[in-house]
Design an enzyme around this catalytic site. Structure first.
Site, short mmCIF file in Angstrom:
data_model
loop_
_atom_site.label_atom_id
_atom_site.label_comp_id
_atom_site.label_asym_id
_atom_site.label_seq_id
_atom_site.Cartn_x
_atom_site.Cartn_y
_atom_site.Cartn_z
N GLY A 10 36.83 45.00 41.99
CA GLY A 10 37.33 45.42 40.70
C GLY A 10 36.47 44.83 39.59
CG PHE A 11 33.56 42.98 40.35
CD1 PHE A 11 33.84 41.84 41.06
CD2 PHE A 11 32.88 44.00 40.99
CE1 PHE A 11 33.47 41.71 42.39
CE2 PHE A 11 32.51 43.88 42.33
CZ PHE A 11 32.80 42.73 43.02
N GLY A 46 41.06 27.86 39.67
CA GLY A 46 40.42 29.14 39.95
C GLY A 46 38.97 28.98 40.36
CG ASN A 81 39.61 30.39 53.76
OD1 ASN A 81 38.41 30.17 53.95
ND2 ASN A 81 40.31 31.18 54.55
CD GLU A 106 36.76 35.83 36.46
OE1 GLU A 106 37.55 34.91 36.14
OE2 GLU A 106 36.74 36.93 35.89
CD GLN A 146 36.10 35.12 45.43
OE1 GLN A 146 35.54 36.06 45.99
NE2 GLN A 146 36.85 35.30 44.38
CE LYS A 175 34.37 32.20 57.85
NZ LYS A 175 34.59 32.93 59.11
MO1 MOS Z 1 38.46 39.70 35.96
S1 MOS Z 1 36.77 40.24 34.96
O1 MOS Z 1 39.55 39.05 34.90
O2 MOS Z 1 38.89 40.90 36.99
#
Ligand code: MOS
Length: 744
Positions: free
Chosen positions: A249-250, A697, A626, A700, A633, A628
């Protein structure tokens, strides 16, 4: 009494429960349970669901940038083979949505706001018939008398303050710049980006009376249901979205896009299922873009390289009335010292498709520029770039005064540097040549804000000693299935093959969705909370306190007492719904994931072509859930960084506003041959302010600054300091030193 009367995360949960459980599955590099389905082609993606009597819709896009649709010549097209309908009068949607507001206004598609805006849907018995008719559809337009600008640099572009952010101001930056021992004042630009997810946007809509079911590709299902309901003026309770597998999705699937609303309207009108699949070109032209940016960075340092002033000002763009403005300075706010500061974003109103979140909105492009400018400062001061970063880690967030929760920046810099062999770098450029290639090294810091958002999940410990995790959380290729299963397995003391995870259906409790790197920690925290409640019930059945309970491999024990869960449950299921909401911890602490990038590049001395030869990234993002999926990511983020540094760029034709490179042949994401050996180091960290899991997180983080390390390596290789991304060979070649000159 429940331990947490409210689900609000108001105080850091310092119990570190997951460090005291015994199953030993949390953090392990376990395979994704759905992996075999995906690699064998048997996971069903949105366009692949089979329905009897399904009609096919193809969107028609405008061929002007601004104006109104006057006449759509439907009849000739309706006479074509298989054509069932041309839908153009209905309010569909002319803009993609951002996905987090939960509101999508009904929009009349007759007003054209950008080139290639969808204005109609042609529906036919099969796809070829629908495509043929869509291409044949004749449309008359009235071009607008008062066009808005096609480019943010145009004098016609109206420039505004963003709706949702205030500038950060402290002290006197201008005076500090004049007085500083070292001052860097530079302007960089970055181009627009496409999300470029592998799976195109697609929806199959089907009505059952006044209930709508959508099989589609979305990131944030509980928001997307509300958006669809708003568009169709119906109750969200009557909308169900099913999306168990999403091919990336990005950001582009955070909100709903045109095909979803169009499919729903067509399915209602025709009283049969309708599938609308966007072509790759449709996706590029109409779905969310990342804004291009122009950024001015000012760095004022004392004689030792300590920052006393910091300016970061950016011009970004969006359509009129859109609230989103690429938050370019998001990480600049907390990353480095310098109390005298001005951080500000302005937004130019232009006629291009909606600008929105794309792969780490803000940091991705903000950090790559800030980190390139920091390299310029390190050179001016004459100190190592790693040392410059370490000298500028503030005790508290400048101006705001907020304390940091936990911050692994120094550790990432040190461990990354040592693994990479940073000590082999030559401080001056043009020192190392291999054949016709200049070789250089560069580095950059990484930082990405941490966000915990509302999430719910239901966990059922079944009488047979297995567990079921249920939430509408999506897995967009990130590992949600694996991670949520691991959290439940760890908390309930079950081997991973006894835990089943069901995702991606809005009939299940509302998870966080996939966005902003918040999915795993938010929905994961809800899963953990549900498991805590189940543990209390298990403890009660065993006759002990929850704190004294151990469960491993399906056997519960406390002291000398131990019994199998199947025995304790006595034929019953224990089902609990857990939830989490952001609370005071979000305001009380500056929370971010951190890291460092090190890159080695080769720049061709004759052509200016840059090849990344190797990269190392070291990252601290709280507990690794995890190893892996987290590593993947980070790898993916660094690949994005290579694209942002060297190849990715949306190119618009300024005569009519159309996007020139609207497919993956012309919009260049890194391919295998562009991606070298990448090393990822995961640092051990716990951050109780971030989430009950002590995790932050990571989705990203790997892109946030990565392109800066490559830009800095290009300078170190060949002495060419570019301030324009992507750093393609045409920009490098003009400034290359004499290829035949002797290496110093
Ligand atoms: Mo992200 S760019 O918040 O899917």
């Amino acid at each position: 009494m429940r331990l947490f009367k409210t689900d609000m995360y108001n105080t850091p949960d310092t119990r570190n429960l997951l460090d005291h459980t015994r199953q030993g599955v949390i953090g392990k590099p376990l395979d994704r349970p759905e992996g075999p389905l995906k690699v064998s082609g048997s996971a069903t993606y949105s366009a692949e669901w089979k329905f009897d009597n399904c009609a096919e819709g193809v969107l028609v896009l405008s061929t002007i940038a601004q104006g109104t649709v006057e006449t759509i010549h439907k009849q000739p097209v309706l006479n074509m083979p298989g054509v069932l309908a041309v839908l153009a009068d209905e309010a569909m949607t002319r803009r993609s949505t951002q996905g987090t507001a939960g509101e999508a206004p009904v929009q009349d598609v007759h007003t054209v706001e950008y080139f290639a805006q969808p204005i109609a849907l042609v529906v036919a018995e099969n796809f070829e018939q629908a495509r043929d008719a869509a291409l044949a559809l004749k449309v008359d337009y009235a071009i607008s008398d008062e066009p808005i600008a096609l480019d943010p640099e145009s004098p016609d572009a109206e420039v505004e303050d963003p709706a949702n952010s205030e500038p950060v101001k402290g002290g006197d930056l201008d005076q500090t710049m004049r007085d500083a021992a070292f001052a860097v004042d530079v302007e960089y630009d970055t181009p627009g980006h496409a999300s470029a997810a592998m799976e195109p946007h697609a929806t199959i809509a089907q009505w059952d009376g006044d209930h709508l079911v959508l099989h589609g590709s979305y990131q944030m299902l509980s928001y997307n249901v509300k958006e669809i309901a708003d568009c169709l003026s119906m109750s969200p309770k009557k909308v169900r979205i099913i999306a168990p597998y999403v091919g990336g999705g990005f950001g582009s699937k955070l909100g709903i896009t045109h095909e979803a609303v169009a499919a729903a309207i067509a399915a209602k009108e025709l009283q049969r299922p309708v599938r609308v699949v966007m072509t790759r070109q449709h996706v590029f032209q109409t779905v969310m873009r990342r804004s291009e940016t122009r950024q001015r960075v000012r760095l004022a340092a004392d004689a030792s390289g300590k920052l006393i002033g910091l300016g970061h000002e950016a011009l970004v763009s969006n359509l009129p009335d859109e609230d989103f403005a690429e938050p370019v300075t998001q990480a600049t706010e907390f990353l480095y010292s310098g109390e005298n500061r001005l951080l500000e974003v302005k937004v130019a109103r232009i006629s291009r498709m909606t600008a929105g979140s794309v792969r780490a909105p803000g940091e991705a492009v903000g950090m790559q520029v800030l980190e390139a400018a920091m390299d310029e400062l390190a050179e001016a001061v004459g100190i190592d770039p790693v040392e410059l970063r370490k000298r500028n880690m503030p005790d508290k967030v400048p101006v705001e005064g907020t304390p940091y929760s936990s911050r692994m920046l120094a550790e990432a810099l040190d461990q990354g540097a040592s693994a990479f062999g940073w000590d082999q770098r030559n401080a001056a450029p043009c020192q190392r040549r291999e054949g016709e290639w200049w070789i250089g090294m560069g580095m950059a810091s990484a930082a990405r804000v941490n966000m915990l958002v509302d999430a719910e999940a239901r966990v059922t410990l079944k009488a047979d000693g297995t567990a079921l995790v249920e939430t509408d959380q999506t897995d967009i290729g990130t590992g949600s299935y694996a991670i949520l299963g691991q959290i439940a397995g760890e908390m309930l003391g079950l081997p991973i093959d006894r835990v089943k995870v069901m995702l991606g259906d809005t009939s299940l409790p509302a998870g966080a969705g996939s966005g902003g790197s918040f999915g795993a920690i938010s929905t994961g925290s809800a899963v953990m909370r549900a498991c805590e409640e189940i543990r209390k019930r298990v403890a009660k059945a065993l006759g002990c306190d929850a704190e004294d309970l151990d469960i491993k491999d399906g056997v519960a024990s406390a002291g000398d007492d131990s019994r199998a869960l199947t025995d304790l449950l006595d034929g019953k299921d224990f089902a609990e719904t857990g939830s989490i909401k952001p609370g005071k911890t979000a305001k009380d602490y500056s929370q971010a994931s951190y890291g460092a990038f090190f890159a080695e590049v080769a720049v061709n001395a004759f052509t200016g072509e840059t090849r990344v030869r190797r990269m190392t990234g070291a990252f601290g993002f709280g507990r690794v859930l995890n190893a892996k999926t987290a590593r993947s990511q980070c790898l993916g983020g660094m690949v994005w960084g290579i694209g942002s540094a060297l190849t990715e760029e949306l190119a618009f034709d300024l005569r009519d506003g159309h996007l020139v490179n609207h497919d993956l042949a012309e919009y260049h994401v890194p391919a295998h041959a562009d991606v070298p050996a990448i090393e990822v180091i995961l640092l051990e960290e716990r951050d109780a302010a971030a989430s009950p899991l002590q995790a932050k997180g990571v989705g990203e983080l790997g892109i946030c600054g990565a392109a800066g390390s490559i830009a800095n390596a290009i300078y170190n290789a060949c002495g060419v300091r570019l301030r324009s991304f992507p750093m393609t060979l045409d920009k490098v070649i003009d400034q290359l030193p004499d290829p035949f000159a002797k290496v110093a």
